[in-house]
Structure formats: structure tokens, C-alpha cells
Design an enzyme around this catalytic site. Structure first.
Site, mmCIF file in Angstrom:
data_model
loop_
_atom_site.group_PDB
_atom_site.id
_atom_site.type_symbol
_atom_site.label_atom_id
_atom_site.label_comp_id
_atom_site.label_asym_id
_atom_site.label_seq_id
_atom_site.Cartn_x
_atom_site.Cartn_y
_atom_site.Cartn_z
ATOM 1 N N SER A 61 0.793 -1.231 0.000
ATOM 2 C CA SER A 61 0.000 0.000 0.000
ATOM 3 C C SER A 61 0.822 1.276 0.000
ATOM 4 O O SER A 61 0.329 2.315 -0.402
ATOM 5 C CB SER A 61 -0.953 -0.008 1.191
ATOM 6 O OG SER A 61 -0.265 -0.293 2.386
ATOM 7 N N HIS A 116 -5.580 -3.563 -1.876
ATOM 8 C CA HIS A 116 -5.364 -2.531 -2.903
ATOM 9 C C HIS A 116 -5.423 -3.090 -4.320
ATOM 10 O O HIS A 116 -5.134 -2.373 -5.275
ATOM 11 C CB HIS A 116 -4.027 -1.832 -2.672
ATOM 12 C CG HIS A 116 -4.092 -0.789 -1.606
ATOM 13 N ND1 HIS A 116 -4.640 0.458 -1.820
ATOM 14 C CD2 HIS A 116 -3.719 -0.820 -0.309
ATOM 15 C CE1 HIS A 116 -4.575 1.161 -0.700
ATOM 16 N NE2 HIS A 116 -4.022 0.413 0.227
ATOM 17 N N LYS A 119 -12.217 -0.074 0.001
ATOM 18 C CA LYS A 119 -11.390 0.732 -0.901
ATOM 19 C C LYS A 119 -12.095 0.843 -2.255
ATOM 20 O O LYS A 119 -13.073 1.573 -2.363
ATOM 21 C CB LYS A 119 -9.986 0.143 -0.966
ATOM 22 C CG LYS A 119 -9.283 0.370 0.380
ATOM 23 C CD LYS A 119 -7.859 -0.100 0.457
ATOM 24 C CE LYS A 119 -7.248 0.372 1.769
ATOM 25 N NZ LYS A 119 -6.572 -0.680 2.514
HETATM 26 C C1 PLP Z 1 -6.531 -0.979 3.954
HETATM 27 C C2 PLP Z 1 -5.931 -2.303 4.143
HETATM 28 C C3 PLP Z 1 -6.495 -3.211 5.045
HETATM 29 C C4 PLP Z 1 -7.643 -2.841 5.932
HETATM 30 O O1 PLP Z 1 -8.855 -2.803 5.247
HETATM 31 P P1 PLP Z 1 -10.096 -2.064 5.917
HETATM 32 O O2 PLP Z 1 -11.270 -2.643 5.232
HETATM 33 O O3 PLP Z 1 -9.920 -0.608 5.690
HETATM 34 O O4 PLP Z 1 -10.060 -2.405 7.384
HETATM 35 C C5 PLP Z 1 -5.926 -4.468 5.129
HETATM 36 N N1 PLP Z 1 -4.860 -4.811 4.386
HETATM 37 C C6 PLP Z 1 -4.293 -3.972 3.518
HETATM 38 C C7 PLP Z 1 -3.119 -4.416 2.706
HETATM 39 C C8 PLP Z 1 -4.807 -2.673 3.376
HETATM 40 O O5 PLP Z 1 -4.234 -1.830 2.517
#
Ligand code: PLP
Length: 391
Positions: A180, A208, A239
Site C-alpha cells: 500500500s 489494494h 477501498k
Molecule cells: C486498507 C488495508 C487493510 C484494511 O482494510 P479495511 O477494510 O480498511 O479495514 C488491510 N490490508 C491492507 C493491505 C490494506 O491496505
């Protein structure tokens, strides 16, 4: 109230170092342009890859679900909080991901915690990329399993960890699909090959990559043609999907096990109808409006090219996540502030989210940005860099 002086001291130190940050509330809805502190700026910091937070089909589905099923569910999934729509959505997700089953958790964060903490015991070992997401790290902290860290995307290092792990019952390799903070993609074909050679399981966190990579945004496993060879795919609904939640796409066995042992699933209330209905609509959008994903990638290429032509160091990204590398923590924040003055919202990311001295302004373009807006943003980057003598 007394008792927090030691915390205040630490905060004061952060203020002195220039690393203390206020939260920045949006005064408008999420989108390619947002209002912050009364000013309209181009949004380059959201994870709203496809603009689905504001998609008419998601909003309509949410409204109808509220009318029909109410605002909340009043229970955890395992007691009285499973609606038929929760199960319907999980079937749809499993089909979409080409897996036997899928199970939804409250968030991507709790999905990683729930999966890792429940399926591993002291007879097992988890082998993790050193730059994996915080929720993977926390999930690992909750297990009694052996823990091994391999160097970031380094297959030689992974193989060494696998060789040291022969005596364990289950060996689980875990990696982000897309990292990320740098936007690089994990070398999944090599990871899967090593896993097969050493009899290990593979878990990929595609937070992502869902909605971004693979056919119709199915993620990195599909992107690399590895359907059926990765044991556990974690994804987020928060996301590109534009709403809230996390899921694991996997076998029926692991799903059944998690329903009984996955602590966030067992002990935290299920998603409100509006959330589940909107997520379901989002999968339909991925299937029926793939042009959104094409637009996302067109914008990504356009913006990366523009930044490179201006002379910025944009790291090693292969995805819409484009970090503009600055280095110094305080300079990174000043660059972000300068960009805001020029009409662009792009947040600085510094230690401890990334290593010390690797501060960056992380940008993510979306399918919603027009090329005019991106051109405008590039001008802002150029001006802000000149003001601070960065280029
Ligand atoms: C954003 C993210 C999460 C968390 O996801 P949420 O639904 O926002 O709790 C988990 N793993 C990765 C790699 C992320 O980028």
C-alpha cells in the site's frame, strides 16, 4: 484529568519534530474534488479507486435496503444477525473470486486478525513479508504460531524461511497483493511455486488490488492466472468497492472453521443492511461497468508519466498508488501543505507508516478524475516543488 502526562509528553515531542498531524475533515462528499477548510481541492489521497463511494447504483441499493430491512441488525452473525442478504452477498463474492466460499468480516483489518489468529496454533508457522500491512502484523501477534519474516519480495529470503520451517504442521506464507505504501505487486507466481515445492499454504491480502487488478478487478491472484492455487484471498470492501468491510475468499472448510473460531466474526455485530446491499451493487458494477477500471488505468499512466517528466522520483509502483518520494519527514509534510495551497490534497506518509527517511506524498488517482484535473494537479506539484526547492 490527571494520568496522561506521559502521553502528552510524547505528543509534545511529535509537535517539536513536526510529525504531529491534525485530522483533516472533508466538508463535502468523497470524490475527485473535495472541500477542505472551505477550499475546493483535487483529491489525490483516497482509496476510492473507481469512484464507487458515490455511485448511483450503490446509493440506490443502500436506500432500498434501509427502507426494507432497517438501519442495523441488532446482533452478531452467529446469534441473530445474519440476514439472507449477508449470505447472498457471500455467494456472489465467492463466485466473483472463483473460490468455493467467501466470508465477510466487519473490515479488512478484522479479516486479517480473525483469519490469522484462529487458524494457526503452536504447531504451525507463519512466514510474512516484512512490509505487510499492520493488520497482518497484528493478526500474527495474536497467534501462538512460529513467526518468520522474509525480506520484502525477496524470494531467496522466503525460500530460506521455508527451509527452516520443515518441522511445522502448517506453513502459511502471507503477503500483501499490492503493497500500500509503494504500489508494487507481490511476485505471486514465484511465491506460489515455492509454496507448492515446500508444501506451504499461501494467503494474499488484496486490499489494494480488488477492483483494480485482474479481470473485472478480481485481484492479483486472477491477474497472474493463479486461480485455484492460492488458499486464502483476503479483500476489503472499503477501498475500490467503496463501502465498508472485509472478506476472505477460500475453501468451505476454512469458512466453516472461521464461523466457529474467527473472533471478530463471532463477537462483533454484523454489517447494517445498507452496507451489504451497497457492496453487492458494487460487485455488479465491477461486472457490468469494466470501463471504470480502464479509465482508472488510463489516468494512472497519464499521471505517472506527468510526474516523471517533471523529474519526481516515483519509486517502484506498478499500480495506481504513486508515491512521490521526498525523504525527510518534516519536508514531506511541508510539501503536502504547499500542495494544498496550490489546490491539491495529497497527504504525506512518514515514519512509522514507512521507514525513517522514506517520507513520501502518496497519490492515488481514481476513475473519477478528468485528465484536466490531473493536468492541474501536475502543475500544482511543479509549483510546490519549486517553492520548496525539491526538484
Ligand atoms: C486498507 C488495508 C487493510 C484494511 O482494510 P479495511 O477494510 O480498511 O479495514 C488491510 N490490508 C491492507 C493491505 C490494506 O491496505
Amino acid at each position: 484529568m490527571k494520568g496522561f502526562e506521559y502521553l502528552q509528553q510524547e505528543l509534545d515531542q511529535m509537535k517539536a519534530n513536526g510529525t504531529f498531524r491534525e485530522l483533516i475533515p472533508l466538508e463535502s462528499k468523497q470524490g475527485s474534488r473535495v472541500t477542505i477548510k472551505g477550499k475546493e481541492v483535487i483529491q489525490l489521497s483516497s482509496n476510492n479507486y473507481l469512484g464507487l463511494t458515490d455511485h448511483p447504483r450503490l446509493k440506490e441499493a443502500a436506500l432500498q435496503a434501509i427502507e426494507r430491512y432497517g438501519a442495523g441488525t441488532g446482533s452478531v452473525r452467529t446469534i441473530a444477525g445474519t440476514l439472507t442478504m449477508h449470505e447472498q452477498f457471500e455467494h456472489k463474492l465467492a463466485k466473483f473470486k472463483h473460490t468455493e466460499a467467501a466470508l465477510v468480516f466487519q473490515s479488512g483489518f478484522t479479516t486479517n486478525q480473525g483469519v490469522l489468529s484462529s487458524m494457526l496454533t503452536d504447531q504451525d508457522v507463519v512466514i510474512s513479508d516484512e512490509l505487510n500491512h499492520a493488520s497482518i502484523i497484528d493478526g500474527i501477534r495474536l497467534t501462538k504460531a512460529g513467526r518468520k519474516i522474509y525480506k520484502h519480495v525477496d524470494m531467496q529470503s522466503l525460500e530460506e524461511r521455508l527451509r527452516e520451517s520443515e518441522s511445522y504442521r502448517t506453513k502459511l506464507i502471507v503477503t500483501d497483493g499490492v503493497f500500500s505504501m509503494d504500489g508494487n505487486i507481490a511476485p505471486l507466481p514465484e511465491i506460489v511455486e515455492l509454496a507448492e515445492r515446500y508444501g506451504a499454504l499461501v494467503m494474499v491480502d488484496d486490499a489494494h488490488a480488488s477492483g483494480v487488478l485482474g479481470d473485472n478487478g478480481r485481484g492479483t491472484v486472477n491477474h497472474f492466472g493463479l486461480d485455484g492455487r492460492v488458499h486464502i484471498q483476503v479483500g476489503t470492501l472499503s477501498k475500490a468497492i467503496g463501502v465498508l468491510g472485509g472478506y476472505v475468499a477460500t475453501t468451505q472448510t476454512l469458512k466453516d472453521y472461521l464461523i466457529h473460531k474467527g473472533r471478530p466474526f463471532l463477537f462483533s455485530t454484523s454489517h447494517p443492511p445498507a452496507v451489504t446491499a451497497a457492496c453487492e451493487a458494487a460487485i455488479d458494477v465491477l461486472l457490468e461497468e469494466p470501463e471504470l477500471i480502464d479509465k482508472l488505468w488510463d489516468n494512472t499512466k497519464f499521471f505517472k508519466q506527468g510526474l516523471e517528466q517533471l523529474g519526481f522520483d516515483i519509486g517502484i509502483s506498478k499500480t495506481p498508488i504513486t508515491p512521490v518520494m521526498i525523504g525527510d519527514e518534516s519536508l514531506t509534510h511541508r510539501f503536502s501543505d504547499e500542495l494544498f495551497k496550490e489546490g491539491v490534497f495529497a497527504q504525506g506518509i512518514v515514519y512509522p507508516t514507512v521507514q525513517k527517511g522514506q517520507g513520501r506524498v502518496r497519490t492515488i488517482v481514481t476513475a473519477e478524475h478528468s485528465q484536466e484535473a490531473l493536468q492541474e494537479a501536475l502543475h500544482a506539484f511543479e509549483k510546490a516543488a519549486k517553492t520548496l526547492n525539491i526538484l
